[in-house]
Design a protein around this motif. Structure first.
Motif, PDB file in Angstrom:
ATOM      1  N   PRO A  31       0.819  -1.220   0.000  1.00  0.00           N
ATOM      2  CA  PRO A  31       0.000   0.000   0.000  1.00  0.00           C
ATOM      3  C   PRO A  31       0.852   1.269   0.000  1.00  0.00           C
ATOM      4  O   PRO A  31       0.553   2.224  -0.732  1.00  0.00           O
ATOM      5  CB  PRO A  31      -0.816  -0.131   1.294  1.00  0.00           C
ATOM      6  N   SER A  32       1.937   1.285   0.751  1.00  0.00           N
ATOM      7  CA  SER A  32       2.712   2.529   0.856  1.00  0.00           C
ATOM      8  C   SER A  32       3.428   2.850  -0.451  1.00  0.00           C
ATOM      9  O   SER A  32       3.438   4.001  -0.903  1.00  0.00           O
ATOM     10  CB  SER A  32       3.698   2.451   2.018  1.00  0.00           C
ATOM     11  N   LEU A  33       4.012   1.845  -1.116  1.00  0.00           N
ATOM     12  CA  LEU A  33       4.695   2.121  -2.390  1.00  0.00           C
ATOM     13  C   LEU A  33       3.687   2.396  -3.504  1.00  0.00           C
ATOM     14  O   LEU A  33       3.950   3.210  -4.393  1.00  0.00           O
ATOM     15  CB  LEU A  33       5.611   0.955  -2.772  1.00  0.00           C
ATOM     16  N   SER A  34       2.517   1.730  -3.442  1.00  0.00           N
ATOM     17  CA  SER A  34       1.490   1.977  -4.456  1.00  0.00           C
ATOM     18  C   SER A  34       1.031   3.430  -4.377  1.00  0.00           C
ATOM     19  O   SER A  34       0.871   4.113  -5.401  1.00  0.00           O
ATOM     20  CB  SER A  34       0.296   1.045  -4.238  1.00  0.00           C
ATOM     21  N   GLU A  35       0.836   3.902  -3.153  1.00  0.00           N
ATOM     22  CA  GLU A  35       0.388   5.276  -2.976  1.00  0.00           C
ATOM     23  C   GLU A  35       1.453   6.255  -3.460  1.00  0.00           C
ATOM     24  O   GLU A  35       1.176   7.206  -4.188  1.00  0.00           O
ATOM     25  CB  GLU A  35       0.073   5.522  -1.498  1.00  0.00           C
ATOM     26  N   ARG A  36       2.690   5.973  -3.097  1.00  0.00           N
ATOM     27  CA  ARG A  36       3.788   6.856  -3.463  1.00  0.00           C
ATOM     28  C   ARG A  36       3.975   6.925  -4.981  1.00  0.00           C
ATOM     29  O   ARG A  36       4.244   7.982  -5.542  1.00  0.00           O
ATOM     30  CB  ARG A  36       5.063   6.341  -2.802  1.00  0.00           C
ATOM     31  N   CYS A  37       3.848   5.782  -5.654  1.00  0.00           N
ATOM     32  CA  CYS A  37       4.145   5.723  -7.094  1.00  0.00           C
ATOM     33  C   CYS A  37       2.927   5.990  -7.979  1.00  0.00           C
ATOM     34  O   CYS A  37       3.069   6.190  -9.185  1.00  0.00           O
ATOM     35  CB  CYS A  37       4.741   4.364  -7.441  1.00  0.00           C
ATOM     36  N   GLY A  38       1.740   5.926  -7.403  1.00  0.00           N
ATOM     37  CA  GLY A  38       0.537   6.192  -8.192  1.00  0.00           C
ATOM     38  C   GLY A  38       0.121   5.039  -9.092  1.00  0.00           C
ATOM     39  O   GLY A  38      -0.750   5.209  -9.949  1.00  0.00           O
ATOM     40  N   VAL A  39       0.765   3.898  -8.960  1.00  0.00           N
ATOM     41  CA  VAL A  39       0.377   2.674  -9.679  1.00  0.00           C
ATOM     42  C   VAL A  39       0.445   1.519  -8.671  1.00  0.00           C
ATOM     43  O   VAL A  39       1.154   1.621  -7.669  1.00  0.00           O
ATOM     44  CB  VAL A  39       1.327   2.367 -10.877  1.00  0.00           C
ATOM     45  N   ALA A 285      17.096  -5.082  -1.614  1.00  0.00           N
ATOM     46  CA  ALA A 285      16.407  -3.806  -1.396  1.00  0.00           C
ATOM     47  C   ALA A 285      16.490  -2.866  -2.587  1.00  0.00           C
ATOM     48  O   ALA A 285      15.893  -1.786  -2.564  1.00  0.00           O
ATOM     49  CB  ALA A 285      16.991  -3.113  -0.158  1.00  0.00           C
ATOM     50  N   VAL A 286      17.215  -3.251  -3.647  1.00  0.00           N
ATOM     51  CA  VAL A 286      17.459  -2.292  -4.732  1.00  0.00           C
ATOM     52  C   VAL A 286      16.185  -1.922  -5.505  1.00  0.00           C
ATOM     53  O   VAL A 286      16.077  -0.813  -6.025  1.00  0.00           O
ATOM     54  CB  VAL A 286      18.563  -2.790  -5.704  1.00  0.00           C
ATOM     55  N   GLY A 287      15.221  -2.836  -5.566  1.00  0.00           N
ATOM     56  CA  GLY A 287      13.972  -2.523  -6.263  1.00  0.00           C
ATOM     57  C   GLY A 287      13.192  -1.445  -5.530  1.00  0.00           C
ATOM     58  O   GLY A 287      12.748  -0.456  -6.130  1.00  0.00           O
ATOM     59  N   ILE A 288      13.039  -1.637  -4.228  1.00  0.00           N
ATOM     60  CA  ILE A 288      12.368  -0.615  -3.416  1.00  0.00           C
ATOM     61  C   ILE A 288      13.166   0.685  -3.481  1.00  0.00           C
ATOM     62  O   ILE A 288      12.603   1.773  -3.640  1.00  0.00           O
ATOM     63  CB  ILE A 288      12.210  -1.087  -1.954  1.00  0.00           C
ATOM     64  N   ALA A 289      14.495   0.570  -3.411  1.00  0.00           N
ATOM     65  CA  ALA A 289      15.356   1.756  -3.465  1.00  0.00           C
ATOM     66  C   ALA A 289      15.096   2.549  -4.745  1.00  0.00           C
ATOM     67  O   ALA A 289      15.020   3.778  -4.728  1.00  0.00           O
ATOM     68  CB  ALA A 289      16.823   1.340  -3.374  1.00  0.00           C
ATOM     69  N   ALA A 290      14.943   1.837  -5.869  1.00  0.00           N
ATOM     70  CA  ALA A 290      14.716   2.528  -7.148  1.00  0.00           C
ATOM     71  C   ALA A 290      13.384   3.269  -7.138  1.00  0.00           C
ATOM     72  O   ALA A 290      13.286   4.404  -7.616  1.00  0.00           O
ATOM     73  CB  ALA A 290      14.748   1.517  -8.296  1.00  0.00           C
ATOM     74  N   LEU A 291      12.352   2.645  -6.564  1.00  0.00           N
ATOM     75  CA  LEU A 291      11.042   3.316  -6.511  1.00  0.00           C
ATOM     76  C   LEU A 291      11.098   4.550  -5.613  1.00  0.00           C
ATOM     77  O   LEU A 291      10.505   5.575  -5.923  1.00  0.00           O
ATOM     78  CB  LEU A 291       9.971   2.347  -6.006  1.00  0.00           C
ATOM     79  N   LEU A 292      11.827   4.460  -4.506  1.00  0.00           N
ATOM     80  CA  LEU A 292      11.908   5.600  -3.591  1.00  0.00           C
ATOM     81  C   LEU A 292      12.750   6.722  -4.178  1.00  0.00           C
ATOM     82  O   LEU A 292      12.572   7.888  -3.834  1.00  0.00           O
ATOM     83  CB  LEU A 292      12.525   5.156  -2.247  1.00  0.00           C
ATOM     84  N   LEU A 296      13.243   5.952 -11.750  1.00  0.00           N
ATOM     85  CA  LEU A 296      12.496   5.298 -12.824  1.00  0.00           C
ATOM     86  C   LEU A 296      11.653   6.357 -13.500  1.00  0.00           C
ATOM     87  O   LEU A 296      10.880   7.036 -12.845  1.00  0.00           O
ATOM     88  CB  LEU A 296      11.578   4.234 -12.232  1.00  0.00           C
ATOM     89  N   SER A 297      11.794   6.464 -14.819  1.00  0.00           N
ATOM     90  CA  SER A 297      11.060   7.541 -15.494  1.00  0.00           C
ATOM     91  C   SER A 297       9.569   7.271 -15.503  1.00  0.00           C
ATOM     92  O   SER A 297       8.861   7.574 -14.550  1.00  0.00           O
ATOM     93  CB  SER A 297      11.617   7.742 -16.900  1.00  0.00           C
ATOM     94  N   ARG A 298       9.071   6.635 -16.560  1.00  0.00           N
ATOM     95  CA  ARG A 298       7.618   6.512 -16.633  1.00  0.00           C
ATOM     96  C   ARG A 298       7.154   5.199 -16.000  1.00  0.00           C
ATOM     97  O   ARG A 298       7.607   4.141 -16.344  1.00  0.00           O
ATOM     98  CB  ARG A 298       7.157   6.609 -18.091  1.00  0.00           C
ATOM     99  N   LEU A 299       6.241   5.305 -15.072  1.00  0.00           N
ATOM    100  CA  LEU A 299       5.591   4.117 -14.527  1.00  0.00           C
ATOM    101  C   LEU A 299       4.160   4.190 -15.004  1.00  0.00           C
ATOM    102  O   LEU A 299       3.365   4.978 -14.506  1.00  0.00           O
ATOM    103  CB  LEU A 299       5.657   4.119 -12.995  1.00  0.00           C
ATOM    104  N   ASP A 300       3.864   3.386 -16.042  1.00  0.00           N
ATOM    105  CA  ASP A 300       2.562   3.535 -16.677  1.00  0.00           C
ATOM    106  C   ASP A 300       1.643   2.358 -16.374  1.00  0.00           C
ATOM    107  O   ASP A 300       0.679   2.116 -17.079  1.00  0.00           O
ATOM    108  CB  ASP A 300       2.733   3.712 -18.186  1.00  0.00           C
ATOM    109  N   GLY A 301       1.976   1.600 -15.339  1.00  0.00           N
ATOM    110  CA  GLY A 301       1.117   0.470 -14.988  1.00  0.00           C
ATOM    111  C   GLY A 301       1.682  -0.261 -13.798  1.00  0.00           C
ATOM    112  O   GLY A 301       2.697   0.167 -13.228  1.00  0.00           O
ATOM    113  N   PRO A 302       1.045  -1.375 -13.413  1.00  0.00           N
ATOM    114  CA  PRO A 302       1.457  -2.109 -12.221  1.00  0.00           C
ATOM    115  C   PRO A 302       2.933  -2.532 -12.241  1.00  0.00           C
ATOM    116  O   PRO A 302       3.466  -2.914 -13.275  1.00  0.00           O
ATOM    117  CB  PRO A 302       0.532  -3.331 -12.233  1.00  0.00           C
ATOM    118  N   VAL A 303       3.553  -2.456 -11.075  1.00  0.00           N
ATOM    119  CA  VAL A 303       4.973  -2.771 -10.936  1.00  0.00           C
ATOM    120  C   VAL A 303       5.141  -3.965  -9.990  1.00  0.00           C
ATOM    121  O   VAL A 303       4.510  -4.017  -8.935  1.00  0.00           O
ATOM    122  CB  VAL A 303       5.747  -1.574 -10.332  1.00  0.00           C
TER     123      VAL A 303
END
Ligand SMILES: *Cc1c(COP(=O)(O)O)cnc(C)c1O
Length: 333
Positions: A31-39, A285-292, A296-303
């Motif tokens: 929930p927290s990363l979804s909210e932060r990233c908008g996807v 942790a590098v995936g979460i690190a990249a989102l934070l 990552l430029s365009r996030l146009d859908g579920p990650v």
């Protein structure tokens, strides 16, 4: 994609072979990363895998792919980390003997951990290179079978089973974030994901310093880089100048590679702990690190984010969680 060393069919076969021998790990929404990233962001909790990392998938598939004669001769590798643990466990489960070679400089706790998993430990020389020379000798003189940590078709196919589980859990996944070192995980996951959903992007994540695959992709051939200590220690090491499988596959399949600083990796570990209630190692942790990091430029859908391992020294983890910027230096001292 059909002319690559590992195909979707190889991965599907690996999945049938290792079912019941490795865990199908949870895939949960964040929930927290979804909210932060908008996807929608989903986390593949692969650090819950037996032995604490995805490496068990590749090692198990490799051991199960051996002929009865090869299995009877035993398997060997030079690894003090997650591959060594995984191979020790996989061999023992199948009634084979694993020999893990390591240098005299490896700390006692790592040695005893691999012994506890049932492997023969052989301590030789003062470096990982010297340990590898011993592996080569055991292969040449005693007929042991080497199981490499990434540059091997059966290992890549085993790691790819993680990609199948992701696309089955998140049917509309647009981007998969994969930790990247030798590229066994990224190559296997990319074949599985793109084999099912050709438009899904697969992005490799690694640390800023000492990233051998990134340097090799830039140079268009395998190159060596200087090794530097990192919180993401499981991402260290070269890809092999004679790389036969993973370089080609990463070059053909990855949609990008993102480099992360030590501070960003630490932030990823902190987020995993504080928000997701998960203990993960730097490499995981590098995936979460990249989102934070907003790198990552365009996030146009579920990650989908792979949390690849949890084998971190708990004193180091505590220092990272407490926000100590010199957490790593204190370990080295
Ligand atoms: C080995 C490892 C990686 C990198 O996998 P490669 O197949 O070498 O790219 C990532 N995370 C963890 C926890 C690992 O043990």
């Amino acid at each position: 994609m059909s002319n690559l060393p590992v195909t979707l069919a190889d991965i599907e076969q690996a999945a049938r072979r290792i079912t019941g021998r490795v865990l199908r790990t949870p895939f949960v929404p964040s929930p927290s990363l979804s909210e932060r990233c908008g996807v929608p962001v989903g986390l593949k909790l692969e650090h819950h895998q037996t032995t604490g990392s995805f490496k068990l998938r590749g090692a198990t598939n490799a051991v199960l792919s051996l002929t009865p004669q090869e299995r009877a001769r035993g398997v060997v590798a030079a690894s003090t980390g997650n591959h060594g643990r995984a191979l020790a466990h996989a061999a023992k489960s199948e009634g084979a003997v694993a020999t893990i070679c390591m240098s005299r400089l490896v700390p006692d706790n790592k040695v005893s951990e691999i012994r506890r998993l049932g492997a023969n430990v052989r301590i030789v020389g003062k470096s990982q290179d010297e340990a590898q020379v011993e592996v080569d000798r055991l292969v040449a003189e005693d007929g042991l079978v080497m199981v490499p940590p990434f540059d091997d078709r059966a290992v890549v196919a085993g790691q790819g089973t993680l990609g199948l589980e992701i696309v089955e859990a998140m049917q509309d996944v647009a981007t998969v974030l994969v930790p990247l070192s030798g590229g066994g995980l990224a190559a296997g996951v990319a074949v599985a994901v793109k084999g099912r959903f050709p438009k899904t992007r697969v992005i490799g994540l690694t640390m800023e310093r000492g990233a051998a695959m990134k340097a090799s992709l830039d140079a268009r051939r395998p190159v060596q880089v200087e090794e530097v200590a990192s919180l993401a220690d499981s991402l260290g090491g070269g890809i092999g100048l004679d790389n036969a499988v993973t370089f080609k596959m990463c070059r053909a399949l990855l949609d990008g590679v993102i480099l992360l600083s030590e501070d960003e990796i630490a932030a990823g570990m902190r987020h995993a702990y504080a928000e997701e209630r998960e203990v993960i190692e730097g490499a995981g942790a590098v995936g979460i690190a990249a989102l934070l990091s907003d790198r990552l430029s365009r996030l146009d859908g579920p990650v989908a984010v792979i949390l690849s391992g949890r084998n971190v020294d708990m004193d180091l983890h505590r220092r990272v969680i407490n926000g100590n910027a010199d957490a790593l230096q204190e370990t080295a001292a």
